[in-house]
Design an enzyme around this catalytic site. Structure first.
Site, PDB file in Angstrom:
ATOM      1  N   PRO A 170      44.336  53.861  44.628  1.00 14.64           N
ATOM      2  CA  PRO A 170      45.430  53.654  45.565  1.00 14.64           C
ATOM      3  C   PRO A 170      45.988  52.248  45.592  1.00 14.64           C
ATOM      4  CG  PRO A 170      43.364  54.079  46.723  1.00 14.64           C
ATOM      5  CD  PRO A 170      43.138  54.384  45.276  1.00 14.64           C
ATOM      6  N   ASN A 171      47.312  52.208  45.640  1.00 16.74           N
ATOM      7  CA  ASN A 171      48.115  50.992  45.822  1.00 16.74           C
ATOM      8  C   ASN A 171      48.214  50.114  44.584  1.00 16.74           C
ATOM      9  OD1 ASN A 171      48.857  51.395  48.612  1.00 16.74           O
ATOM     10  ND2 ASN A 171      46.705  51.041  49.090  1.00 16.74           N
ATOM     11  N   ARG A 196      53.701  43.013  46.190  1.00 14.80           N
ATOM     12  CA  ARG A 196      53.226  42.279  47.376  1.00 14.80           C
ATOM     13  C   ARG A 196      51.881  41.620  47.057  1.00 14.80           C
ATOM     14  NH1 ARG A 196      52.066  45.028  51.968  1.00 14.80           N
ATOM     15  NH2 ARG A 196      52.128  42.999  52.981  1.00 14.80           N
ATOM     16  N   TYR A 251      46.512  39.456  43.945  1.00 16.33           N
ATOM     17  CA  TYR A 251      46.535  40.347  42.779  1.00 16.33           C
ATOM     18  C   TYR A 251      47.462  39.895  41.641  1.00 16.33           C
ATOM     19  CZ  TYR A 251      44.141  43.269  46.171  1.00 16.33           C
ATOM     20  OH  TYR A 251      43.250  43.735  47.097  1.00 16.33           O
ATOM     21  N   ASN A 289      39.460  51.276  38.114  1.00 16.75           N
ATOM     22  CA  ASN A 289      39.612  50.441  39.307  1.00 16.75           C
ATOM     23  C   ASN A 289      39.911  51.416  40.446  1.00 16.75           C
ATOM     24  OD1 ASN A 289      40.239  48.784  41.408  1.00 16.75           O
ATOM     25  ND2 ASN A 289      41.596  47.442  40.230  1.00 16.75           N
ATOM     26  N   ALA A 301      40.638  50.832  46.986  1.00 21.07           N
ATOM     27  CA  ALA A 301      39.868  50.903  48.230  1.00 21.07           C
ATOM     28  C   ALA A 301      38.834  52.033  48.222  1.00 21.07           C
ATOM     29  CB  ALA A 301      40.811  51.058  49.412  1.00 21.07           C
ATOM     30  N   HIS A 342      35.004  51.406  48.035  1.00 20.15           N
ATOM     31  CA  HIS A 342      34.171  51.090  49.191  1.00 20.15           C
ATOM     32  C   HIS A 342      33.900  52.289  50.094  1.00 20.15           C
ATOM     33  CE1 HIS A 342      35.554  47.319  47.600  1.00 20.15           C
ATOM     34  NE2 HIS A 342      36.781  47.528  48.032  1.00 20.15           N
ATOM     35  N   ASP A 401      30.087  60.878  42.563  1.00 19.91           N
ATOM     36  CA  ASP A 401      29.570  62.157  42.065  1.00 19.91           C
ATOM     37  C   ASP A 401      30.319  62.616  40.809  1.00 19.91           C
ATOM     38  OD1 ASP A 401      27.706  62.260  44.076  1.00 19.91           O
ATOM     39  OD2 ASP A 401      28.811  63.681  45.327  1.00 19.91           O
ATOM     40  N   GLU A 447      33.350  49.916  36.067  1.00 19.62           N
ATOM     41  CA  GLU A 447      34.092  49.636  37.303  1.00 19.62           C
ATOM     42  C   GLU A 447      34.747  48.266  37.165  1.00 19.62           C
ATOM     43  OE1 GLU A 447      31.410  48.755  40.468  1.00 19.62           O
ATOM     44  OE2 GLU A 447      32.995  48.538  41.979  1.00 19.62           O
ATOM     45  N   HIS A 492      37.657  45.306  38.860  1.00 22.51           N
ATOM     46  CA  HIS A 492      38.485  44.838  39.970  1.00 22.51           C
ATOM     47  C   HIS A 492      39.235  43.598  39.548  1.00 22.51           C
ATOM     48  CE1 HIS A 492      36.585  47.646  42.653  1.00 22.51           C
ATOM     49  NE2 HIS A 492      35.434  47.294  42.107  1.00 22.51           N
ATOM     50  N   ILE A 493      40.467  43.507  39.985  1.00 21.60           N
ATOM     51  CA  ILE A 493      41.287  42.324  39.696  1.00 21.60           C
ATOM     52  C   ILE A 493      40.752  41.120  40.462  1.00 21.60           C
ATOM     53  CG2 ILE A 493      43.614  41.341  39.958  1.00 21.60           C
ATOM     54  CD1 ILE A 493      44.650  44.302  39.679  1.00 21.60           C
ATOM     55  N   SER A 494      40.473  41.328  41.734  1.00 20.67           N
ATOM     56  CA  SER A 494      39.986  40.231  42.588  1.00 20.67           C
ATOM     57  C   SER A 494      38.453  40.175  42.541  1.00 20.67           C
ATOM     58  CB  SER A 494      40.468  40.433  44.026  1.00 20.67           C
ATOM     59  OG  SER A 494      39.876  41.589  44.590  1.00 20.67           O
ATOM     60  N   ARG A 503      34.979  38.389  48.926  1.00 21.20           N
ATOM     61  CA  ARG A 503      35.980  38.685  49.957  1.00 21.20           C
ATOM     62  C   ARG A 503      35.279  39.239  51.213  1.00 21.20           C
ATOM     63  NH1 ARG A 503      40.771  41.928  47.220  1.00 21.20           N
ATOM     64  NH2 ARG A 503      41.678  41.524  49.297  1.00 21.20           N
ATOM     65  N   ARG A 561      34.114  44.862  51.262  1.00 17.99           N
ATOM     66  CA  ARG A 561      34.453  44.981  49.831  1.00 17.99           C
ATOM     67  C   ARG A 561      33.227  44.754  48.934  1.00 17.99           C
ATOM     68  NH1 ARG A 561      40.142  45.391  49.876  1.00 17.99           N
ATOM     69  NH2 ARG A 561      41.005  44.176  51.575  1.00 17.99           N
TER      70      ARG A 561
END
Ligand code: CA2
Length: 144
Positions: A9-10, A17, A22, A74, A77, A80, A87, A98, A100-102, A107, A111
């Site tokens: 998501p996102n 934004r 990001y 990735n 959200a 978390h 599963d 897995e 992640h950009i950040s 953080r 997270r």
């Protein structure tokens, strides 16, 4: 070798934004960056992004039926929160990284929790878009 890059998501909002967290590059830029890297390594890559948890579960299951060799995910959200994604990765037994950009571990406390991590061969975070290509390289190394 066939790799699937999944985004949750996102992540389609990249570059629109929150550039301080990001970056200023877009989702389209991200795909071009990964594609170029995969082409240089002779890896066939496909992409999927969804804002919906069940769609991501379906994509992981489809990876099994499409004989995908590795997944870079990735989960956004859902990292978390989602036992369903954990599963799904366990169910297909496809080597999964897995990413992640950040730097998620630096953080907010929430997270630092990742459900999917347990089913993944590695986690790469905090490297910006390079987290994805690093993830691809880990899968290539694992296949040798
Ligand atoms: O650092 C990452 O890659 C994350 O997976 C990104 C997720 C976040 O929930 C994770 O904790 C860490 C959020 C992606 C949202 O992306 C946006 C992009 C542009 C504007 C707003 C959100």
């Amino acid at each position: 070798m066939k790799i699937l890059v999944l985004n949750g998501p996102n992540l389609n909002m990249l570059g629109i934004r929150e550039p301080d967290i990001y970056g200023k590059n877009t989702y389209k830029d991200l795909l071009a960056y990964i594609k170029e890297h995969c082409d240089s390594k002779g890896v066939e890559v496909s992409f999927y992004q969804s804002n919906h948890e069940g769609d991501l579960v379906d994509a992981i299951q489809n990876a099994y039926f499409n004989k995908i060799d590795g997944i870079v995910i990735n989960p956004g959200a859902y990292t978390h929160t989602s036992v369903a994604l954990l599963d799904a990765v366990k169910a297909v037994s496809i080597p999964t990284v897995e990413v992640h950009i950040s730097a998620v571990d630096e953080r907010e406390e929430f997270r630092k929790i990742s459900y999917i991590r347990k089913a993944c061969v590695a986690t790469v975070s905090g490297e910006g878009f390079a987290s994805y290509t690093h993830g691809v390289d880990i899968l290539i190394e694992g296949k040798k």
